[in-house]
Design an enzyme around this catalytic site. Structure first.
Site, short mmCIF file in Angstrom:
data_model
loop_
_atom_site.label_atom_id
_atom_site.label_comp_id
_atom_site.label_asym_id
_atom_site.label_seq_id
_atom_site.Cartn_x
_atom_site.Cartn_y
_atom_site.Cartn_z
N GLY A 49 0.82 -1.20 0.00
CA GLY A 49 0.00 0.00 0.00
C GLY A 49 0.85 1.24 0.00
O GLY A 49 1.71 1.39 0.87
N GLY A 128 -8.21 -6.26 3.70
CA GLY A 128 -9.24 -7.10 3.10
C GLY A 128 -10.43 -6.28 2.66
O GLY A 128 -10.36 -5.06 2.53
N SER A 313 7.78 -8.60 -9.95
CA SER A 313 7.15 -9.88 -9.68
C SER A 313 7.26 -10.88 -10.81
O SER A 313 6.99 -12.06 -10.63
CB SER A 313 5.67 -9.67 -9.32
OG SER A 313 5.05 -8.87 -10.30
N ASP A 375 5.55 -12.03 -17.39
CA ASP A 375 4.89 -11.09 -16.48
C ASP A 375 3.89 -11.87 -15.64
O ASP A 375 3.50 -12.99 -16.00
CB ASP A 375 4.18 -9.99 -17.26
CG ASP A 375 4.03 -8.70 -16.45
OD1 ASP A 375 4.36 -8.72 -15.25
OD2 ASP A 375 3.58 -7.68 -17.02
N ASP A 376 3.50 -11.29 -14.49
CA ASP A 376 2.63 -12.03 -13.59
C ASP A 376 1.16 -11.97 -13.98
O ASP A 376 0.37 -12.82 -13.58
CB ASP A 376 2.79 -11.51 -12.16
CG ASP A 376 2.48 -10.03 -12.07
OD1 ASP A 376 1.29 -9.68 -12.04
OD2 ASP A 376 3.42 -9.24 -12.05
N CYS A 412 -13.00 -9.20 -8.59
CA CYS A 412 -12.75 -9.71 -7.24
C CYS A 412 -13.53 -8.86 -6.24
O CYS A 412 -13.55 -7.63 -6.37
CB CYS A 412 -11.26 -9.67 -6.91
SG CYS A 412 -10.89 -10.14 -5.20
N CYS A 464 -11.41 -14.89 -9.53
CA CYS A 464 -11.16 -13.92 -10.60
C CYS A 464 -10.79 -14.60 -11.92
O CYS A 464 -10.81 -13.97 -12.97
CB CYS A 464 -10.08 -12.93 -10.19
SG CYS A 464 -8.55 -13.69 -9.62
#
Length: 484
Positions: A49, A128, A313, A375-376, A412, A464
């Site tokens: 964050g 969350g 990532s 890539d992720d 999501c 998702c």
């Protein structure tokens, strides 16, 4: 205008799902100040964050219920000057770094939340998203509650405070509140004399316990414990409530735990959100990403000269692909680490160059070569085409893209900022169509069946990707402002 700002923010992140929030708590049984440890612990969670942050502390030996709190918009090193940290005196505390998935990105919505009520004070940090927050919020409003924020975390805090009026302990109040709230949550609650951690029954979000000398910690990721030199004791189990106090140390009352037949950890914690040096429920994030890369090499092989990852990532999966395929692994991109939350793009012309501001290609590494780029994820596809084009302009003969997650097909509702289906590039498009749109020579995704394998068989949420959620999704869209 607000919608355009949201688009800019997502574009700025190289078209990635929004990070989660990060929570961190500390209790020094010897009475030392915990604010510095919380600060450095949160630095280890800054990737979760970057919009706002905060720390709240209290002195358990001083006046009951007196809390010192500092929070603001910005990164930790922008908000917490040495003077501000010095003013946070207390041996128990909780901290938070925020990425908004529900509620505006404003100072009022920064955490931790601090509530003053009949029984004293509560400091709360939440990671969350609740799927029944709008319903609970309206119920509270019609019984006289006045909200200061637009975030679902305040709904949780209100319910804990109300339940505390009719319970013998704050942990019992947390347990009763957990019976009402539904969705994803990892909570750290600071009461005047206890530090409490709670995790939702599905285990969507991670939460772990640490110890250093006579100080105990709760954190979203084990990498935050490493940052402060703490030992990882264990993870908080799904549905568990953990109480930390000098009298009993780490205590878990099984009668208060909420049992759940099936768990549903967010698989994207392993694919993207968490740092690779983190363990989640005993599983190495680094190993998960390496496995994803290996599976991509097995299922989507292609002849090439070099395997590269899109930082950060994508790097582990690229290494896994390289090791499995035997194709050399290399670095193709240099990332500008100083362009983040504060990067402003005033118009379309600037927006078009945003990828190059964050990433630059090492021409010497790719010139004349066939490149496999890992890539992720691809969400909207607004940056993948530019990255492919950058590699070609740097001299790459071929660009083959491999993605270490399946195609995003559904939104999501549990804290990951995945947009509506119509905005997802994979919605109503084949892999071949997406490949043409991004300008790659070939495109391959991780197969959905591989997901349990990359997390060692642990139960996960794949909503998702499949549209099959572990619980019934909300009838109303709870991913934006509650008042809309």
């Amino acid at each position: 205008m607000e919608r355009q700002c949201e688009m800019d923010r997502l574009d700025m992140q190289l078209d990635k799902p929004g990070e989660e929030c990060g929570v961190f708590g500390a209790y020094d049984f010897d009475g030392g100040d915990v604010a510095p440890s919380i600060y450095y612990g949160l630095l280890g969670l800054q990737h979760r964050g970057q919009e706002s942050c905060g720390i709240a502390v209290s002195d358990t030996g001083g006046p009951k219920g007196k809390v010192f709190c500092t929070k603001d918009m910005g990164l930790l090193n922008e908000v917490f000057t040495p003077d501000r940290l010095d003013n946070l005196k207390g041996d128990i505390g909780v901290g938070h770094v925020r990425y908004s998935t529900a509620g505006s990105s404003t100072r009022e919505n920064a955490q931790p939340l601090v509530l003053n009520y009949v029984k004293g004070t509560l400091g709360l940090a939440h990671n969350g998203n609740l799927i029944n927050a709008p319903v609970l919020r309206r119920e509270l409003e019609y019984t006289g509650a006045i909200f200061q924020t637009t975030i679902d975390s305040e709904v949780i805090a209100y319910h804990i405070a109300r339940q505390r009026l009719n319970t013998k302990s704050v942990e019992e109040a947390v347990a009763r509140a957990m019976e009402k709230i539904k969705g994803a949550y990892s909570l750290i609650i600071m009461s005047p004399r206890k530090l409490i951690g709670a995790r939702d029954p599905f285990g969507f979000r991670p939460l772990c316990i640490g110890k250093r000398d006579n100080t105990y910690f709760l954190a979203s990721e084990t990498c935050a414990l490493d940052t402060i030199g703490a030992e990882h004791v264990r993870d908080v189990a799904p549905g568990e409530i953990v109480t930390i106090s000098p009298e009993k140390g780490i205590e878990s009352d099984t009668s208060m735990c909420i049992s759940q037949d099936k768990h549903a950890r967010c698989v994207f914690e392993y694919i993207y959100f968490a740092r690779p040096d983190t363990l989640i429920d005993g599983m190495s994030v680094y190993h998960s990403r390496m496995q994803a890369g290996r599976f991509l090499a097995m299922d989507s092989p292609v002849e090439a000269d070099l395997v590269v990852g899109v930082p950060e990532s994508g790097n582990c999966a690229a290494l896994g692909y390289s090791l499995q395929s035997g194709i050399p692994y290399g670095q193709a991109f240099v990332k500008n680490s100083y362009v983040g939350r504060t990067f402003i793009k005033p118009g379309q012309k600037s927006r078009e160059s945003s990828v190059q501001v964050k990433l630059n290609v090492l021409k010497e590494a790719v010139d004349g070569k066939r490149i496999i780029m890992i890539d992720d994820s691809i969400v909207r596809g607004t940056t993948s085409d530019r990255i492919v084009r950058m590699l070609r302009e740097a001299g790459a003969k071929e660009v083959h893209m491999r993605v270490s997650s399946p195609p995003f097909l559904w939104p999501c509702y549990f804290g990951t900022d995945v947009p509506a289906r119509e905005q997802l590039i994979a919605y109503n498009r084949s892999v071949e169509e997406i490949c043409r749109m991004i300008g790659a020579d070939s495109l391959g995704y991780l197969r959905t069946e591989r997901l349990p394998e990359i997390v060692g068989g642990r139960p996960i949420c794949k909503g998702c990707f499949t549209g099959k959620y572990p619980m019934e999704p909300p009838a109303e869209d709870i991913r934006g402002e509650f008042e809309n």
